[in-house]
Scaffold this motif. Structure first.
Motif, short mmCIF file in Angstrom:
data_model
loop_
_atom_site.label_atom_id
_atom_site.label_comp_id
_atom_site.label_asym_id
_atom_site.label_seq_id
_atom_site.Cartn_x
_atom_site.Cartn_y
_atom_site.Cartn_z
N ALA A 137 54.63 -11.63 -11.84
CA ALA A 137 53.68 -11.69 -10.71
C ALA A 137 52.76 -10.48 -10.72
O ALA A 137 51.59 -10.58 -10.32
CB ALA A 137 54.43 -11.80 -9.40
N GLY A 138 53.26 -9.33 -11.16
CA GLY A 138 52.43 -8.12 -11.17
C GLY A 138 51.26 -8.27 -12.12
O GLY A 138 50.12 -7.92 -11.79
N ILE A 139 51.53 -8.80 -13.31
CA ILE A 139 50.45 -8.99 -14.29
C ILE A 139 49.48 -10.06 -13.78
O ILE A 139 48.26 -9.87 -13.81
CB ILE A 139 51.05 -9.36 -15.68
CG1 ILE A 139 51.82 -8.15 -16.23
CG2 ILE A 139 49.95 -9.80 -16.64
CD1 ILE A 139 52.56 -8.38 -17.54
N ALA A 140 50.03 -11.16 -13.24
CA ALA A 140 49.16 -12.25 -12.76
C ALA A 140 48.27 -11.80 -11.61
O ALA A 140 47.15 -12.28 -11.45
CB ALA A 140 50.03 -13.43 -12.32
N LEU A 141 48.75 -10.83 -10.82
CA LEU A 141 47.98 -10.42 -9.64
C LEU A 141 46.63 -9.81 -10.01
O LEU A 141 45.67 -9.91 -9.24
CB LEU A 141 48.80 -9.42 -8.79
CG LEU A 141 48.14 -8.99 -7.49
CD1 LEU A 141 47.92 -10.18 -6.55
CD2 LEU A 141 48.96 -7.93 -6.79
N ALA A 158 53.31 -3.88 -12.17
CA ALA A 158 52.31 -3.87 -13.24
C ALA A 158 50.90 -4.00 -12.67
O ALA A 158 49.92 -3.92 -13.41
CB ALA A 158 52.57 -5.00 -14.22
N SER A 159 50.80 -4.20 -11.35
CA SER A 159 49.45 -4.29 -10.78
C SER A 159 49.05 -2.91 -10.26
O SER A 159 49.90 -2.09 -9.92
CB SER A 159 49.39 -5.33 -9.66
OG SER A 159 49.91 -4.80 -8.47
N ASN A 160 47.75 -2.70 -10.20
CA ASN A 160 47.21 -1.39 -9.82
C ASN A 160 46.79 -1.43 -8.35
O ASN A 160 45.98 -2.27 -7.96
CB ASN A 160 46.01 -1.10 -10.75
CG ASN A 160 45.27 0.16 -10.36
OD1 ASN A 160 44.32 0.12 -9.60
ND2 ASN A 160 45.72 1.28 -10.88
N THR A 161 47.35 -0.54 -7.53
CA THR A 161 47.02 -0.50 -6.09
C THR A 161 46.65 0.94 -5.72
O THR A 161 47.49 1.83 -5.86
CB THR A 161 48.23 -0.92 -5.22
OG1 THR A 161 48.88 -2.03 -5.81
CG2 THR A 161 47.81 -1.25 -3.80
N THR A 162 45.44 1.13 -5.25
CA THR A 162 45.01 2.52 -4.95
C THR A 162 44.18 2.57 -3.67
O THR A 162 43.74 1.54 -3.16
CB THR A 162 44.10 3.09 -6.07
OG1 THR A 162 42.84 2.43 -6.03
CG2 THR A 162 44.72 2.97 -7.45
N TYR A 183 63.00 -10.98 -6.99
CA TYR A 183 63.28 -10.70 -5.57
C TYR A 183 62.36 -9.60 -5.05
O TYR A 183 61.76 -9.72 -3.98
CB TYR A 183 64.74 -10.28 -5.47
CG TYR A 183 65.29 -10.10 -4.08
CD1 TYR A 183 65.29 -11.13 -3.15
CD2 TYR A 183 65.84 -8.88 -3.69
CE1 TYR A 183 65.81 -10.95 -1.88
CE2 TYR A 183 66.37 -8.70 -2.42
CZ TYR A 183 66.35 -9.74 -1.53
OH TYR A 183 66.86 -9.56 -0.27
N ARG A 184 62.20 -8.53 -5.85
CA ARG A 184 61.31 -7.43 -5.42
C ARG A 184 59.85 -7.89 -5.40
O ARG A 184 59.09 -7.55 -4.52
CB ARG A 184 61.47 -6.23 -6.35
CG ARG A 184 62.77 -5.47 -6.16
CD ARG A 184 62.81 -4.20 -7.00
NE ARG A 184 62.99 -4.43 -8.41
CZ ARG A 184 62.03 -4.31 -9.34
NH1 ARG A 184 60.81 -3.94 -8.99
NH2 ARG A 184 62.27 -4.54 -10.62
N ASP A 185 59.47 -8.67 -6.43
CA ASP A 185 58.07 -9.13 -6.50
C ASP A 185 57.73 -10.08 -5.36
O ASP A 185 56.61 -10.06 -4.83
CB ASP A 185 57.82 -9.86 -7.84
CG ASP A 185 57.73 -8.92 -9.03
OD1 ASP A 185 57.66 -7.69 -8.83
OD2 ASP A 185 57.73 -9.42 -10.18
N ALA A 186 58.71 -10.91 -4.96
CA ALA A 186 58.42 -11.95 -3.96
C ALA A 186 57.98 -11.35 -2.62
O ALA A 186 57.13 -11.92 -1.92
CB ALA A 186 59.66 -12.83 -3.75
N LYS A 187 58.53 -10.19 -2.27
CA LYS A 187 58.35 -9.68 -0.89
C LYS A 187 56.88 -9.50 -0.50
O LYS A 187 56.49 -9.80 0.63
CB LYS A 187 59.10 -8.34 -0.75
CG LYS A 187 59.04 -7.75 0.65
CD LYS A 187 59.72 -8.66 1.68
CE LYS A 187 59.28 -8.36 3.09
NZ LYS A 187 59.70 -9.38 4.07
#
Ligand code: FAD
Length: 379
Positions: free
Chosen positions: A81-85, A203-207, A350-354
């Motif tokens: 999910a991180g990459i897809a985001l 894997a997604s970037n949040t700033t 589980y962590r990604d879903a939240k």
């Protein structure tokens, strides 16, 4: 409403599934652990033609719809999910231009995305303006033939890597003054603030995105002055179906992992899949995955047909996010102690879903939107 995929959509799903299997799954755990931005993987997803599907054909894009975006998002998020985001945030960042930009703006700002891998970001949220986005305080001052932006945006996906930002700022400090602007990377005064360390989607970037005297020419104002909040809402209305699709991908993957494990794992001399308690869990998980699928593709189809509705987009987002959280939680339970360990894939799911219950409007806000739409319908 027909939510059956066409042959072209099925082909796109097969391609996205192949890319998820070959390029994403093998590296998902490593990127989750390192928290590195997965640029080489994104290059390969881009080369496969899965990025920015909604850019119109007349500016060099694929001209596809929300349905195709959902198909790709479901498949890639099932891999990570991180990459897809990153793909989802690209579309989110360019949607204000797609829905409210002029033809010249689309040509100038979006065509470069069709030629090379570039990133976009959507800058609405601020520290004091989350669910209540109307309270945002970033300011836009008129200055000669343009504007000057000042403010700080919080929790911006792709914030540290974006080539193009859509930024919401108010002209007079009120919600009625909120206006949307396109700002390109490298604009003097635009900088990247703190990078967040997250529970999941690592894997997604949040700033943070910091705006200090950023000059924006009038040609880069998206829509009219004061139209920004409406543009943001229309953008989220479209994006929530795709968010639901990503959550569906996580839920589907968690169910699949749980089914495989329950069939293999033996306790008391039998596969745990044959224990009544586990059967009940698997049955419930499967129902929620299918219900999420129907809601997501119904919402996407409505958007594709020009009938986007807060009711259906919010239902798809909230239900699919809750389903992902529920199904991933049950998958961890079915794996027992192994489910709690990093060696198995379900703790990451589980962590990604939240996050899907939190961003793009929390699930509490979605329920509020649904109730208000229903009450309004009653007249
Ligand atoms: C990883 C990540 C990525 C993000 N990416 C982006 C992005 O790319 N662009 C962007 O602009 N924003 C982004 N966001 C921001 C995100 O959309 C907000 O975090 C979200 O809207 C919630 O705002 P908040 O965090 O300030 O929570 P708050 O609004 O402070 O909410 C706190 C709690 O109060 C509840 N609550 C608030 N108001 C109500 C209400 N009226 N009724 C019932 N309950 C309510 C909420 O449901 C929540 O449980 C991102 C956030 C995260 C964490």
């Amino acid at each position: 409403m027909d939510v059956h995929p066409t042959e072209d959509q099925e082909e796109l799903r097969r391609l996205a599934r192949r890319v998820a299997d070959q390029e994403i799954r093998p590296v998902a755990a490593a990127y989750d652990r390192s928290r590195e931005f997965p640029r080489p993987v994104l290059e390969r997803i881009h080369a496969a033609g899965l990025f920015d599907l909604q850019i119109p054909e007349r500016v060099g894009g694929s001209g596809l719809s929300s349905v195709e975006d959902c198909i790709v998002q479901e498949e890639l998020a099932a891999g990570c999910a991180g990459i897809a985001l990153t793909l989802l945030a690209n579309t989110l960042g360019m949607t204000p231009i797609l829905i409210a930009g002029g033809e010249e703006q689309k040509e100038r700002l979006l065509r470069p995305f069709t030629a090379a891998l570039r990133f976009a970001a959507f800058g609405l949220t601020e520290a004091e303006a989350g669910s209540d986005a109307r309270a945002l305080q970033a300011r836009a001052h008129r200055d000669g033939d343009g504007y000057v932006l000042e403010g700080r945006k919080r929790f911006i996906t792709n914030g540290g890597v974006a080539d193009l930002y859509t930024i919401f700022a108010t002209l007079d400090g009120t919600p009625e003054g909120i206006t949307c602007f396109a700002v390109e990377k490298g604009a003097p005064g635009l900088s990247v603030g703190r990078e967040e360390r997250k529970l999941g989607i690592r894997a997604s970037n949040t700033t943070e995105v910091v705006l200090e005297g950023v000059r924006v020419p009038i040609a880069d104002r998206i829509g009219q002055e004061g139209e920004g909040y409406r543009i943001a809402l229309r953008t989220l209305l479209r994006s929530r179906a795709t968010i639901g699709a990503a959550a569906l991908g996580i839920a589907r993957e968690a169910l699949s992992c749980a089914l495989d494990y329950a069939a293999r794992r033996e306790q008391f001399g039998q596969p745990i899949a044959t224990l009544g308690a586990i059967e009940q869990m698997l049955g419930e998980m499967a129902m929620r995955v299918e219900a999420a699928r129907l809601l997501v593709y119904q919402a996407a189809q409505r958007i594709a047909e020009g009938e986007a509705s807060p009711l259906y987009s919010s239902m798809a987002k909230a239900y699919a996010a809750d389903a992902a959280m529920f199904v991933a939680g049950e998958a961890v339970q079915i794996f027992g102690g192994y489910g709690y360990m990093e060696d198995y894939p379900v703790e990451k799911l589980y962590r990604d879903a939240k996050i899907y219950q939190i961003f793009e409007g929390t699930n509490q806000v979605q329920r509020m939107v649904i109730a208000r739409a229903l009450v309004k319908d009653r007249g």
